[in-house]
Design a protein around this motif. Sequence first.
Motif, mmCIF file in Angstrom:
data_model
loop_
_atom_site.group_PDB
_atom_site.id
_atom_site.type_symbol
_atom_site.label_atom_id
_atom_site.label_comp_id
_atom_site.label_asym_id
_atom_site.label_seq_id
_atom_site.Cartn_x
_atom_site.Cartn_y
_atom_site.Cartn_z
ATOM 1 N N PRO A 60 2.625 -0.259 4.588
ATOM 2 C CA PRO A 60 3.934 0.172 4.122
ATOM 3 C C PRO A 60 4.950 -0.964 4.055
ATOM 4 O O PRO A 60 6.076 -0.761 3.616
ATOM 5 C CB PRO A 60 4.354 1.186 5.188
ATOM 6 N N SER A 61 4.558 -2.150 4.502
ATOM 7 C CA SER A 61 5.487 -3.277 4.568
ATOM 8 C C SER A 61 4.692 -4.573 4.626
ATOM 9 O O SER A 61 3.484 -4.576 4.927
ATOM 10 C CB SER A 61 6.403 -3.155 5.792
ATOM 11 N N LEU A 62 5.391 -5.670 4.357
ATOM 12 C CA LEU A 62 4.784 -6.984 4.513
ATOM 13 C C LEU A 62 4.853 -7.489 5.952
ATOM 14 O O LEU A 62 4.229 -8.506 6.291
ATOM 15 C CB LEU A 62 5.490 -8.003 3.603
ATOM 16 N N SER A 63 5.613 -6.804 6.793
ATOM 17 C CA SER A 63 5.862 -7.312 8.139
ATOM 18 C C SER A 63 4.592 -7.477 8.981
ATOM 19 O O SER A 63 4.477 -8.480 9.709
ATOM 20 C CB SER A 63 6.880 -6.430 8.865
ATOM 21 N N PRO A 64 3.600 -6.559 8.964
ATOM 22 C CA PRO A 64 2.391 -6.811 9.758
ATOM 23 C C PRO A 64 1.699 -8.110 9.372
ATOM 24 O O PRO A 64 1.149 -8.803 10.238
ATOM 25 C CB PRO A 64 1.510 -5.596 9.458
ATOM 26 N N LEU A 65 1.746 -8.445 8.074
ATOM 27 C CA LEU A 65 1.117 -9.672 7.619
ATOM 28 C C LEU A 65 1.928 -10.898 8.049
ATOM 29 O O LEU A 65 1.361 -11.882 8.538
ATOM 30 C CB LEU A 65 0.969 -9.639 6.100
ATOM 31 N N ILE A 66 3.254 -10.836 7.880
ATOM 32 C CA ILE A 66 4.107 -11.969 8.254
ATOM 33 C C ILE A 66 4.008 -12.242 9.746
ATOM 34 O O ILE A 66 4.016 -13.399 10.192
ATOM 35 C CB ILE A 66 5.568 -11.691 7.854
ATOM 36 N N GLN A 100 -5.303 -14.994 4.773
ATOM 37 C CA GLN A 100 -6.244 -14.393 3.838
ATOM 38 C C GLN A 100 -7.268 -13.487 4.516
ATOM 39 O O GLN A 100 -7.739 -12.529 3.910
ATOM 40 C CB GLN A 100 -6.967 -15.491 3.051
ATOM 41 N N LYS A 101 -7.607 -13.785 5.773
ATOM 42 C CA LYS A 101 -8.594 -12.950 6.455
ATOM 43 C C LYS A 101 -8.097 -11.521 6.642
ATOM 44 O O LYS A 101 -8.899 -10.599 6.876
ATOM 45 C CB LYS A 101 -8.961 -13.560 7.810
ATOM 46 N N TYR A 102 -6.778 -11.324 6.534
ATOM 47 C CA TYR A 102 -6.203 -9.978 6.588
ATOM 48 C C TYR A 102 -5.729 -9.516 5.204
ATOM 49 O O TYR A 102 -5.970 -8.378 4.802
ATOM 50 C CB TYR A 102 -5.026 -9.936 7.565
ATOM 51 N N SER A 103 -5.039 -10.402 4.487
ATOM 52 C CA SER A 103 -4.441 -10.005 3.199
ATOM 53 C C SER A 103 -5.499 -9.640 2.166
ATOM 54 O O SER A 103 -5.251 -8.801 1.294
ATOM 55 C CB SER A 103 -3.549 -11.125 2.668
ATOM 56 N N HIS A 104 -6.692 -10.257 2.253
ATOM 57 C CA HIS A 104 -7.748 -9.934 1.286
ATOM 58 C C HIS A 104 -8.243 -8.501 1.456
ATOM 59 O O HIS A 104 -8.902 -7.968 0.559
ATOM 60 C CB HIS A 104 -8.922 -10.905 1.449
ATOM 61 N N LEU A 136 -3.276 -14.454 -1.987
ATOM 62 C CA LEU A 136 -3.236 -13.548 -0.842
ATOM 63 C C LEU A 136 -3.808 -12.176 -1.150
ATOM 64 O O LEU A 136 -4.417 -11.538 -0.284
ATOM 65 C CB LEU A 136 -1.790 -13.399 -0.337
ATOM 66 N N PHE A 137 -3.594 -11.678 -2.373
ATOM 67 C CA PHE A 137 -3.924 -10.278 -2.663
ATOM 68 C C PHE A 137 -4.859 -10.142 -3.865
ATOM 69 O O PHE A 137 -4.513 -9.496 -4.865
ATOM 70 C CB PHE A 137 -2.638 -9.485 -2.919
ATOM 71 N N PRO A 138 -6.053 -10.686 -3.799
ATOM 72 C CA PRO A 138 -6.957 -10.569 -4.949
ATOM 73 C C PRO A 138 -7.491 -9.159 -5.150
ATOM 74 O O PRO A 138 -8.003 -8.844 -6.234
ATOM 75 C CB PRO A 138 -8.095 -11.543 -4.586
ATOM 76 N N ARG A 139 -7.379 -8.292 -4.130
ATOM 77 C CA ARG A 139 -7.909 -6.928 -4.241
ATOM 78 C C ARG A 139 -6.799 -5.875 -4.291
ATOM 79 O O ARG A 139 -7.087 -4.681 -4.227
ATOM 80 C CB ARG A 139 -8.836 -6.647 -3.065
ATOM 81 N N LEU A 140 -5.549 -6.318 -4.416
ATOM 82 C CA LEU A 140 -4.432 -5.369 -4.427
ATOM 83 C C LEU A 140 -4.454 -4.544 -5.705
ATOM 84 O O LEU A 140 -4.448 -5.086 -6.807
ATOM 85 C CB LEU A 140 -3.105 -6.114 -4.308
ATOM 86 N N ARG A 141 -4.450 -3.227 -5.546
ATOM 87 C CA ARG A 141 -4.509 -2.327 -6.703
ATOM 88 C C ARG A 141 -3.279 -1.436 -6.827
ATOM 89 O O ARG A 141 -3.001 -0.895 -7.891
ATOM 90 C CB ARG A 141 -5.769 -1.461 -6.622
#
Length: 488
Positions: A60-66, A100-104, A136-141
Motif C-alpha cells: 500500500p506504500s513505498l515505505s516498507p521498501l524505503i 531488488q531482492k524485495y522490489s522484484h 526496481l519493478f520489472p514485475r509491477l502490474r
Amino acid sequence: MHPCLRITEILDLIISFMVDERIHEPGEVCGIRHQDIARLARTCKAFKDPALDVLWRTQPSLSPLIMCLPNHLWTVKKEQSDWVVTLREEPSPKDWLSLQKYSHRIRAFNYCSRRQPPVCPSTIDTVFSPNLSQELFPRLRTLDLEVIGHGPAFPSLHPIPLLNSISLPQLVRLAFAISHTDLFDDPYLYFKPACAPFLQALSINVRRGRFDPLEVNFADFPSLQSLYLSDVPSRGGWEWIYLQHLYDLTATLPNGFDIDANSSTQPILPSLQRLNLNVGTLNLVTKLLSSTTSSDLSSVKVSCREPAVQYDTYALFRAIERSLNLGMLDVRCSYPITPSPIHPSTFDGPSYDLPRSTLTLLLVCRHLRVLKLSFTGTLDIDDAFVTKITLSWPGIEVLHLYGSSQDIPRVSLEGIHELLRRCQQLSSLTIQIDARIVPEEEPQTRSLSLEALDIASSRMTDGRAVEQYLRILAPKLKSLMLPADISY
C-alpha cells in the motif's frame, strides 16, 4: 523436512491458505496474514522465497521498501497529521539496487489491509524515475497513485509529470487522481509507449474543483479493457467509444456529450459487457446503447442527475431490450427540484410515471438476476404484473422497484406470496405494497432465500400482523423495513 515440501507448487498451495482470495481482484482490498507468512519465511530456506513473494506481492506504500535501505539514509517524521518516511540523503545506485531482492517481488501498489506510513513526494519521484523504476519493478502490474500518495502530506504530488517520465512496460492496471492543485502549462495527458504499452485498466479520478482542462488521447491505449472516468474530459473525451477491447466502462458524462457528433466508421464499443454511467439525462445512455455493436452486454447501471420523463425511460428500455443476455439493470433518477413538496401527478409538465407498456419491455431480458429501478413517478405494478415477473425472471435474485409517488400501491401480500413462491432465488426485495388487508390463512409456501425485505413506503394499518405474516412467509429474513408511522 518431507521431500514434498521442497516442491514449489505445493508450498504455493500451502501459503495460499493464508491469503485472502480477493488479493487477485483489482480494486479489492487484499487480505494477508502478514505475521504468519513472515514466520514461515524465517522457518527454513525452502520456505523463504515463496513466502517472501506473497508478503511483498501487494504493497500500500513505498515505505516498507524505503525502510529496507541502510538506517542512516531514511527517517520517519511527522508532517501535519501523518507520519511520513523521508530520505535523509540520496542513496547511491548500489543502495537502490540492493532493494531488488524485495522490489522484484512486488506485483501491485494497491489497497491493503495493513496500513503503512506514506513517503514524501520527492521520494516517489525518485523511485519512479525512468531508469530506476524499471530496475526496481520489472514485475509491477498494478499501480494506484492514489494509494501511494494519500493523506494531507501530499498536496504537491502531481501524477501527470510523473506518468510522462515513468517506464513500466509490464504495467497493465493504472489509477490516479487529478485535483485543482494540478495546474500545468500543458494539460495534455499523454502516455509514452514506453510507459505502459500494454495497459488494460485505467482509472482517472477527476476531483471537484479542478480548474485546468484535461485531455486524454485514448488512441494510445488500444488494449484497454477497463476504463473508469469520474469526469469525461471536455477535449478528446469521446475517443473512448472506439476502444475495441473495452468491456468494462464507468464514466460521468457531461451534459454536452454527443455521440452523434463523431463521424468515424469504427465499431462503437464492440466488446462492451459492463456499463456504469452517471448522466444528466437518460438520452445519453439511450444513444450509447443504440450505437454500440456489442452483443455481450450483461450489466447496465445508470444514475441520472435529472428526473426522467416517461418518453425518455421508454426509449432507454427499448434500447436495453436488444441486450438479451442482460443480467443486471440498475436505473436511478433524481427527484425533480420544486419550491415546495408537490405530488408528482400535479406537476404541470411531462409525466414521470412508468406505465405498464414501458415496464413490459424488460420482460424479454430472461437472464435478469438483478433489477433495481428508482423513479420519481408511479410504477404501474399490480399482482398480475408480478405474475409476469415470475414467469420472465424465475431466477431473479435482487428486485428493487421504487416509485416516489404517493399513490396507493396495487401489489398485495398475495402478490408477494406468489413472487416468493415462484422466484426461489430471490434474496433481496424492495417494493411498495398495499398491506391494509392481511390474509387470514398462513402462507402455504416458505421462501428460504429471502433475507432482506423493504416495504417502508407501503400502506398498512396493522404492522404487527403484516410482520408476522411476512416472517412466516420468509423465515430467514435478516432485515425487514416497515413504514415508521404504523401501529404494532
